[in-house]
Scaffold this motif. Structure first.
Motif, mmCIF file in Angstrom:
data_model
loop_
_atom_site.group_PDB
_atom_site.id
_atom_site.type_symbol
_atom_site.label_atom_id
_atom_site.label_comp_id
_atom_site.label_asym_id
_atom_site.label_seq_id
_atom_site.Cartn_x
_atom_site.Cartn_y
_atom_site.Cartn_z
ATOM 1 N N GLU A 41 0.846 -1.204 0.000
ATOM 2 C CA GLU A 41 0.000 0.000 0.000
ATOM 3 C C GLU A 41 0.881 1.254 0.000
ATOM 4 O OE1 GLU A 41 -3.138 0.164 -0.496
ATOM 5 O OE2 GLU A 41 -3.740 -1.919 -0.185
ATOM 6 N N LYS A 66 2.330 1.868 -3.398
ATOM 7 C CA LYS A 66 1.334 2.481 -4.285
ATOM 8 C C LYS A 66 1.211 3.975 -3.990
ATOM 9 C CE LYS A 66 -2.520 -0.193 -4.230
ATOM 10 N NZ LYS A 66 -3.754 -0.793 -4.748
ATOM 11 N N SER A 88 -3.920 -13.176 0.375
ATOM 12 C CA SER A 88 -4.786 -12.012 0.145
ATOM 13 C C SER A 88 -6.000 -12.416 -0.694
ATOM 14 C CB SER A 88 -4.001 -10.921 -0.572
ATOM 15 O OG SER A 88 -4.870 -9.900 -0.989
ATOM 16 N N ARG A 89 -7.143 -11.692 -0.474
ATOM 17 C CA ARG A 89 -8.365 -12.057 -1.196
ATOM 18 C C ARG A 89 -8.572 -11.161 -2.427
ATOM 19 N NH1 ARG A 89 -11.958 -9.854 2.628
ATOM 20 N NH2 ARG A 89 -10.123 -8.583 3.015
ATOM 21 N N ILE A 90 -7.495 -10.568 -2.953
ATOM 22 C CA ILE A 90 -7.639 -9.676 -4.115
ATOM 23 C C ILE A 90 -8.381 -10.410 -5.243
ATOM 24 C CG2 ILE A 90 -6.411 -8.344 -5.880
ATOM 25 C CD1 ILE A 90 -4.127 -7.995 -3.954
ATOM 26 N N HIS A 128 -4.468 -4.597 -13.685
ATOM 27 C CA HIS A 128 -3.117 -4.054 -13.763
ATOM 28 C C HIS A 128 -2.349 -4.570 -14.985
ATOM 29 C CE1 HIS A 128 -3.727 -3.022 -9.334
ATOM 30 N NE2 HIS A 128 -3.896 -1.952 -10.082
ATOM 31 N N GLN A 157 -8.267 5.934 -2.205
ATOM 32 C CA GLN A 157 -8.266 4.480 -2.087
ATOM 33 C C GLN A 157 -7.232 4.040 -1.052
ATOM 34 O OE1 GLN A 157 -8.304 3.461 -6.351
ATOM 35 N NE2 GLN A 157 -8.351 1.357 -5.635
ATOM 36 N N LEU A 206 -15.990 7.058 -1.005
ATOM 37 C CA LEU A 206 -15.099 6.737 -2.124
ATOM 38 C C LEU A 206 -15.854 6.441 -3.424
ATOM 39 C CD1 LEU A 206 -12.112 6.142 -2.784
ATOM 40 C CD2 LEU A 206 -12.455 3.823 -1.994
ATOM 41 N N LEU A 243 -15.006 6.861 -7.543
ATOM 42 C CA LEU A 243 -14.655 5.691 -8.362
ATOM 43 C C LEU A 243 -15.535 5.626 -9.598
ATOM 44 C CD1 LEU A 243 -14.122 2.853 -5.718
ATOM 45 C CD2 LEU A 243 -12.393 3.986 -7.096
ATOM 46 N N GLY A 271 -14.614 8.118 -12.132
ATOM 47 C CA GLY A 271 -13.404 7.669 -12.843
ATOM 48 C C GLY A 271 -13.746 6.630 -13.900
ATOM 49 N N GLN A 330 -13.267 6.785 -17.993
ATOM 50 C CA GLN A 330 -12.633 5.769 -18.850
ATOM 51 C C GLN A 330 -13.510 5.488 -20.073
ATOM 52 O OE1 GLN A 330 -12.030 2.737 -15.850
ATOM 53 N NE2 GLN A 330 -9.845 3.214 -15.728
ATOM 54 N N VAL A 346 -18.649 -6.033 -6.012
ATOM 55 C CA VAL A 346 -18.056 -5.966 -4.660
ATOM 56 C C VAL A 346 -19.058 -5.328 -3.695
ATOM 57 C CG1 VAL A 346 -16.264 -4.825 -3.284
ATOM 58 C CG2 VAL A 346 -15.653 -5.897 -5.430
#
Ligand code: COA
Length: 319
Positions: A110, A113, A163-165, A173, A213, A251, A255, A258, A262, A304
């Motif tokens: 984190e 980033k 991690s649960r990414i 990415h 974020q 947040l 988001l 954004g 895009q 999510v």
């Protein structure tokens, strides 16, 4: 007076003996601690290795299942059941092993980033308002490619650490690496100049969202870590949930804004690709890539939030 000084001397001797004893005990303690640390590291590392190999084996068995005879199928089924049991055993084993390394690595991820976001924000502002050179744009895009490449590597390490990414955020990415790579190869010209400012403005906005974020995700991380034995502390879990929802509600509008930016980038590029002067393949490919990013980010974020809402409802019902 003489009696008193003898008493002090005796006390001092006793203390001295106790101190010698303490030094011995502490020495043994340090040896055992080192042994314990080594054992913990050895256990954690072989659990990780075993898990990785079991995952590969499970994948290979899955692949050869379709072509196997009935006997082989039975054998595969048996091995699969044993693999599941083994995974449960690993889960129990891990409960007695420290989890600090995973946390430290996530914390470092984190922070990485955050620092890169600051650099990218400064880079995008400089390119947009001060430096109108192709070479600085290239440096900026190269930095983006390197940043997203590094993220994908770090994320695979995080995933192997538990991690649960979600799949999409990792693919996101890879797609972003590809997008920045294509931007890097886009030759200067009318089309490039027509999109340049919009892209840099989007990059500035994206870095700002990344700040928010970071605040949200590192907040979640610290709170989850502080909860630790969260099953025993229902009140604190509720505190975490309410903090998470407040963070998320703040947040989400940024988001979604954004994501639609895009989409707007994709539409602009599709229009540019139909321009009579457009000869570069990069324009259409970038349009498709932005569209893919919009769809992936928007739909995954909706999913999510939906999952979190459902989980929340289930927990409310349980109370
Ligand atoms: N990138 C990297 N990791 C992410 C991530 C993302 N975009 N979203 C979630 N994760 C990680 C979490 O840190 C967590 O990791 P852990 O298991 O190691 O603790 C895991 O995935 C599960 O997270 P989850 O509980 O599902 O979500 P969250 O509450 O942490 O975050 C969002 C939810 C919606 C805030 C987050 O997914 C997000 O920011 N998505 C939008 C990204 C985006 O669209 N960016 C482009 C903006 S223009």
């Amino acid at each position: 007076m003489l009696l008193q000084s003898e008493r002090y001397q005796r006390e001092w001797r006793e203390l001295e003996e106790e101190f010698q004893q303490l030094q011995e005990t502490h020495k043994v303690y340090r040896q055992k601690l080192e042994e314990l640390n080594n054992l913990q590291a050895a256990c954690s590392s072989s659990i990780r290795k075993q898990k990785r190999k079991l995952k590969d084996l499970k994948y290979s068995l899955q692949r050869c299942k379709h072509k196997s005879s009935p006997e082989e199928s039975d054998l595969i089924q048996q091995i699969n059941t044993q693999i599941k049991d083994r995974q449960n055993i690993f889960f129990d084993m891990e409960a007695y092993l420290p989890k600090r390394n995973g946390f430290a690595y996530k914390d470092e991820y984190e922070k990485f980033k955050l620092y890169l976001t600051i650099i990218l924000l400064l880079g995008a502002v400089a390119c947009r308002f001060i430096l109108h050179y192709r070479v600085t744009d290239e440096v900026f895009n190269f930095l983006l490619v390197w940043y997203y490449c590094t993220l994908t590597i770090r994320e695979s390490i995080l995933i192997s650490n538990g991690s649960r990414i979600k799949g999409w955020w990792v693919s996101h990415h890879y797609v972003s690496t590809f997008l920045s790579g294509v931007m890097l190869t886009w030759p200067d010209g009318l089309m490039y100049q027509m999109f340049r400012n919009q892209f840099l403005a989007f990059s500035i906005f994206q870095s700002c969202v990344q700040f928010l974020q970071y605040y949200y995700q590192s907040g979640c991380l610290y709170r989850l870590c502080a909860l630790g034995k969260r099953n025993h502390l229902d009140l604190t879990v509720e505190g975490f949930q309410s903090w998470m929802w407040r963070g998320l509600t703040f947040l989400l509008p940024f988001l979604f804004f954004g994501h639609f930016w895009q989409l707007y980038n994709a539409i602009t590029l599709f229009e540019l690709s139909r321009h009579t002067e457009c000869k570069e393949w990069q324009v259409f490919v970038l349009a498709l890539t932005f569209l893919l990013l919009f769809l992936g980010n928007f739909l995954t974020t909706l999913k999510v939030v939906h999952t979190k809402l459902q989980k929340n409802e289930d927990e409310m019902k349980k109370l």
